[in-house]
Design a protein around this motif. Sequence first.
Motif, PDB file in Angstrom:
ATOM      1  N   GLY A 118      -1.600  17.942  15.285  1.00 26.98           N
ATOM      2  CA  GLY A 118      -2.044  18.029  13.936  1.00 26.98           C
ATOM      3  C   GLY A 118      -1.525  17.363  12.967  1.00 26.98           C
ATOM      4  N   LEU A 119      -0.121  17.547  12.755  1.00 33.08           N
ATOM      5  CA  LEU A 119       0.540  16.601  12.326  1.00 33.08           C
ATOM      6  C   LEU A 119       0.646  15.161  12.330  1.00 33.08           C
ATOM      7  CD1 LEU A 119       2.869  16.808   9.784  1.00 33.08           C
ATOM      8  CD2 LEU A 119       4.505  16.911  11.652  1.00 33.08           C
ATOM      9  N   LEU A 120       0.411  14.641  13.499  1.00 29.66           N
ATOM     10  CA  LEU A 120       0.181  13.448  13.896  1.00 29.66           C
ATOM     11  C   LEU A 120      -1.079  12.826  13.098  1.00 29.66           C
ATOM     12  CD1 LEU A 120       0.880  10.648  15.423  1.00 29.66           C
ATOM     13  CD2 LEU A 120      -0.527  11.575  17.391  1.00 29.66           C
ATOM     14  N   GLY A 121      -2.257  13.677  12.994  1.00 29.70           N
ATOM     15  CA  GLY A 121      -3.325  13.202  12.333  1.00 29.70           C
ATOM     16  C   GLY A 121      -3.260  13.240  11.232  1.00 29.70           C
ATOM     17  N   THR A 122      -2.333  14.216  10.429  1.00 27.96           N
ATOM     18  CA  THR A 122      -1.978  14.197   8.945  1.00 27.96           C
ATOM     19  C   THR A 122      -1.458  13.007   8.619  1.00 27.96           C
ATOM     20  OG1 THR A 122      -1.629  16.406   9.154  1.00 27.96           O
ATOM     21  CG2 THR A 122      -0.747  15.443   7.125  1.00 27.96           C
ATOM     22  N   VAL A 123      -0.440  12.428   9.428  1.00 25.51           N
ATOM     23  CA  VAL A 123       0.365  11.276   9.293  1.00 25.51           C
ATOM     24  C   VAL A 123      -0.781   9.885   9.098  1.00 25.51           C
ATOM     25  CG1 VAL A 123       2.264   9.614  10.063  1.00 25.51           C
ATOM     26  CG2 VAL A 123       2.480  12.161   9.909  1.00 25.51           C
ATOM     27  N   ILE A 124      -1.364   9.969  10.286  1.00 22.57           N
ATOM     28  CA  ILE A 124      -2.390   8.921  10.256  1.00 22.57           C
ATOM     29  C   ILE A 124      -3.445   8.803   9.055  1.00 22.57           C
ATOM     30  CG2 ILE A 124      -4.443   7.854  11.603  1.00 22.57           C
ATOM     31  CD1 ILE A 124      -2.597   8.854  14.096  1.00 22.57           C
ATOM     32  N   GLY A 125      -3.744   9.913   8.847  1.00 22.29           N
ATOM     33  CA  GLY A 125      -4.663  10.206   7.466  1.00 22.29           C
ATOM     34  C   GLY A 125      -3.804   9.710   6.086  1.00 22.29           C
ATOM     35  N   MET A 126      -2.846   9.975   6.299  1.00 20.81           N
ATOM     36  CA  MET A 126      -1.883   9.555   4.989  1.00 20.81           C
ATOM     37  C   MET A 126      -1.872   7.992   4.850  1.00 20.81           C
ATOM     38  SD  MET A 126      -0.890  12.305   3.412  1.00 20.81           S
ATOM     39  CE  MET A 126       0.165  11.890   2.069  1.00 20.81           C
ATOM     40  N   ILE A 127      -1.493   7.327   6.184  1.00 19.43           N
ATOM     41  CA  ILE A 127      -1.455   5.849   6.322  1.00 19.43           C
ATOM     42  C   ILE A 127      -2.866   5.401   5.726  1.00 19.43           C
ATOM     43  CG2 ILE A 127      -1.359   4.002   7.792  1.00 19.43           C
ATOM     44  CD1 ILE A 127       0.637   5.811   9.640  1.00 19.43           C
ATOM     45  N   GLU A 128      -3.950   5.954   6.500  1.00 17.81           N
ATOM     46  CA  GLU A 128      -5.175   5.480   5.722  1.00 17.81           C
ATOM     47  C   GLU A 128      -5.253   5.494   4.098  1.00 17.81           C
ATOM     48  OE1 GLU A 128      -8.888   5.566   7.414  1.00 17.81           O
ATOM     49  OE2 GLU A 128      -8.161   5.529   9.566  1.00 17.81           O
ATOM     50  N   ILE A 129      -4.867   6.702   3.598  1.00 18.23           N
ATOM     51  CA  ILE A 129      -4.858   6.853   2.215  1.00 18.23           C
ATOM     52  C   ILE A 129      -4.211   5.782   1.465  1.00 18.23           C
ATOM     53  CG2 ILE A 129      -3.917   8.109   0.315  1.00 18.23           C
ATOM     54  CD1 ILE A 129      -4.668  10.640   2.101  1.00 18.23           C
ATOM     55  N   PHE A 130      -2.772   5.455   1.896  1.00 18.58           N
ATOM     56  CA  PHE A 130      -2.022   4.269   1.475  1.00 18.58           C
ATOM     57  C   PHE A 130      -2.612   2.948   1.646  1.00 18.58           C
ATOM     58  CE2 PHE A 130       1.592   7.756   1.745  1.00 18.58           C
ATOM     59  CZ  PHE A 130       1.786   7.491   0.351  1.00 18.58           C
ATOM     60  N   ALA A 131      -3.438   2.912   2.657  1.00 16.28           N
ATOM     61  CA  ALA A 131      -3.889   1.657   3.028  1.00 16.28           C
ATOM     62  C   ALA A 131      -5.115   1.408   1.949  1.00 16.28           C
ATOM     63  CB  ALA A 131      -4.401   1.555   4.545  1.00 16.28           C
ATOM     64  N   SER A 132      -5.622   2.349   1.401  1.00 12.63           N
ATOM     65  CA  SER A 132      -6.923   2.187   0.658  1.00 12.63           C
ATOM     66  C   SER A 132      -6.413   1.823  -0.802  1.00 12.63           C
ATOM     67  CB  SER A 132      -7.521   3.645   0.528  1.00 12.63           C
ATOM     68  OG  SER A 132      -6.757   4.561  -0.339  1.00 12.63           O
ATOM     69  N   GLN A 133      -4.938   1.748  -1.096  1.00 14.01           N
ATOM     70  CA  GLN A 133      -4.480   1.306  -2.348  1.00 14.01           C
ATOM     71  C   GLN A 133      -4.372  -0.185  -2.295  1.00 14.01           C
ATOM     72  OE1 GLN A 133      -4.082   3.766  -4.621  1.00 14.01           O
ATOM     73  NE2 GLN A 133      -4.817   5.242  -3.057  1.00 14.01           N
ATOM     74  N   SER A 134      -4.878  -0.739  -3.355  1.00 17.76           N
ATOM     75  CA  SER A 134      -4.750  -2.343  -3.468  1.00 17.76           C
ATOM     76  C   SER A 134      -4.261  -2.662  -5.100  1.00 17.76           C
ATOM     77  CB  SER A 134      -5.925  -3.027  -3.206  1.00 17.76           C
ATOM     78  OG  SER A 134      -6.881  -2.684  -4.016  1.00 17.76           O
ATOM     79  N   PRO A 135      -3.730  -3.821  -5.399  1.00 18.10           N
ATOM     80  CA  PRO A 135      -3.528  -4.060  -6.737  1.00 18.10           C
ATOM     81  C   PRO A 135      -4.832  -3.847  -7.526  1.00 18.10           C
ATOM     82  CG  PRO A 135      -2.651  -5.741  -5.360  1.00 18.10           C
ATOM     83  CD  PRO A 135      -3.506  -4.864  -4.497  1.00 18.10           C
ATOM     84  N   SER A 136      -6.026  -3.838  -6.990  1.00 16.22           N
ATOM     85  CA  SER A 136      -7.306  -3.757  -8.066  1.00 16.22           C
ATOM     86  C   SER A 136      -7.586  -2.309  -8.037  1.00 16.22           C
ATOM     87  CB  SER A 136      -8.389  -4.726  -7.654  1.00 16.22           C
ATOM     88  OG  SER A 136      -8.733  -4.307  -6.220  1.00 16.22           O
ATOM     89  N   GLY A 137      -6.971  -1.632  -7.350  1.00 14.37           N
ATOM     90  CA  GLY A 137      -7.509   0.004  -7.467  1.00 14.37           C
ATOM     91  C   GLY A 137      -7.615   0.682  -5.989  1.00 14.37           C
ATOM     92  N   SER A 138      -8.122   1.683  -5.921  1.00 14.15           N
ATOM     93  CA  SER A 138      -8.209   2.235  -4.587  1.00 14.15           C
ATOM     94  C   SER A 138      -9.575   2.132  -3.993  1.00 14.15           C
ATOM     95  CB  SER A 138      -7.746   3.487  -4.381  1.00 14.15           C
ATOM     96  OG  SER A 138      -8.438   4.381  -5.360  1.00 14.15           O
TER      97      SER A 138
END
Length: 196
Positions: A118-138
């Motif tokens: 479950g924690l692995l899934g949480t980390v992967i979800g967090m990676i996707e959250i950070f990947a959604s960020q860009s200079p122009s917004g999220s």
Amino acid sequence: MWQIIEEAGWPIWLNIAASVIGLAIIFERSWRLRKSAGVPREREEAWRVALLTQPPTLPENPQETVLDRIVYAGAKQRNLSKESLRDEMENQARIEAVGMERFLNTLGTIAAMAPLMGLLGTVIGMIEIFASQSPSGSDPAMLARGISIALYNTAFGLMVAIPAMIFYRHFRARIDRYLADAETAANRLWHIMIRH
């Protein structure tokens, strides 16, 4: 349900596989360790009567329960010395313990590993959250997907681990009780064997 699995992403499949294996083990062990497989008092009494009969006769279904199999291992070797007779019964008790503990390590591993998956899934979800960020917004869609992956996997990991741990502890306690009862009863019957 399928929508939840899709929103949880691929890491959820690890816990789904673990839950299927865990359920199979729980059903199998529940059947194998049912109460009748333990040490019914009437089986000890049947053995006591059989061993006191001259000549000794085996009771009906001499290998039906844990106690039956332990005592039968000694009863069929009654011509041995009392130490050898005890060794035969102790060896059979060890075999019974291994048989009763079958698959329990796997269930314990599932209980320990499900939160980590479950924690692995949480980390992967967090990676996707950070990947959604860009200079122009999220990107709101990517942000929502990352959050759902993280939360669903965390929750599902705990949903698998908690029952697995409960049943693991339950089965361990039941096995310990069965073995203690069987050894106590077998010891009483061993004393009858060496006297007659």
